[in-house]
Motif scaffolding. Sequence first.
Motif: not given
Length: 488
Positions: A192-202
């Motif tokens: 949905p958004d940046f908040h749930q994307l943190w693991w993919l960014s890491i």
Amino acid sequence: MAENNNVSAPKNSSSYQIFGVSADLQPQAASKWLDDDGRPKRTGTIWTASAHVITAVIGSGVLSLAWATAQLGWIAGPAVMFLFSFVTYYTSSLLAACYRTGDPVSGKRNYTYVHAVRSNLGGIYIKICGIVQYANLFGVSIGYTIASSISMMAIKRSNCFHSSGGKNPCHMNANPYMIAFGITEIFFSQIPDFHQLWWLSIVAAVMSFTYSSIGLGLGVAKVAESHRIRGSLTGISNVTVSETQKVWRSFQALGDIAFAYSFSNILIEIQDTIKSPPAEHKTMRKATLISITVTTLFYMLCGCFGYAAFGDMAPGNLLTGFGFYNPYWLLDIANTAIVVHLVGAYQVFCQPIFAFVEGYAAKAFPDNEFITREIKFTIVGFRHYNLNLFRLVWRTAFVITTTVIAMLLPFFNDIVGLLGALGFWPLTVFFPIEMYIRQKQIPKWSTRWLCLQILSLACLIITIAAAAGSIAGVIDDLKTAKPFKSTY
């Protein structure tokens, strides 16, 4: 609107961020579960913000830096990289100060880049910023699709080259690989958004360090093997290219380096994930300093060692330009890391577009269940997921569109340069400077005002030169290109 489904349970309420993106909420008393704007508590830290920035910054652009350095030479190449890093950090710090309007600690939050422009500048600037930002993000998604397909093909080609002993040229069509990348992005675009994307960014940040390190290591190894440092102080010689080509290539190199530092267009969105205290702008400034310091070090090493290894013949893409054939298994690891990184980077850059369209649709049609309804279901082994039909259809259509355009314009180097040129001055320099001047009420014609305007004008000139060089490159590519028949 969908946000009222989850307000009582912050851990499941990240969809609120997407659909509330256009809401003009005023600061209010914070609670255990909510921030001062009534939205769920933000949990981002300096490290998650740094991961988002590194994912955005250390992208496929790092692989073109050896080529860019070759066009500029040993003096101008590193100097330009350092200059861009300094300008990007300085203007990013100015932009971070514009996250809140008025008081930097308790002022009204701006959730997106466009919101910051609306609060500080207003008028025609809002439309100009929106068009430039979203067009640039759209272009970046196309560039990443191209880059990922080249890396996937490089894996197959390196294995083909190894098995044939170098006798088979191993040409292949890029389209199946772009389609495969597109299918993968359709799946991940449902985050949905940046908040749930943190693991993919890491994960993506780790991958970026992986392939950058491999490219650096191979460059060092090649220099050690040849016992010489190639290149010249002034860049590519007139024997290799004509005087006119050298000028255009030098301009294009500026665009490539600018693209390698582009992340300002999503800085506000990243900053909106950070918890407080301390004040968000302080955390974001530290995250930006950490990220740009690390990336500049990598850029200098990759660009310089790549140039030292290949000189005038430095490939446009260090790992996939087939400057290295062996060890082929190491190339496979590096190119796999590139693909994984680009999967994450694509999502990081597309989230602002997704949020804007979905927020606008929810505001325009608040009673339309197709747009606002969240269908909850549980995935075995995971927490429940909120499926939104409009998000599913719109994001799938977006990914398909970028994939088709990438198949039409598979020019990695020139597209990278053009994107960097078009996005650098307006998004990284002009708007941050103008917003900062307005917010801090810096007097016109004062020394500080003049210095900021001179910086903006200098960057505008660089942007125009870079755009001209990249457009010249695209025109040359179009002479030989065949739509949907791109082979490497």
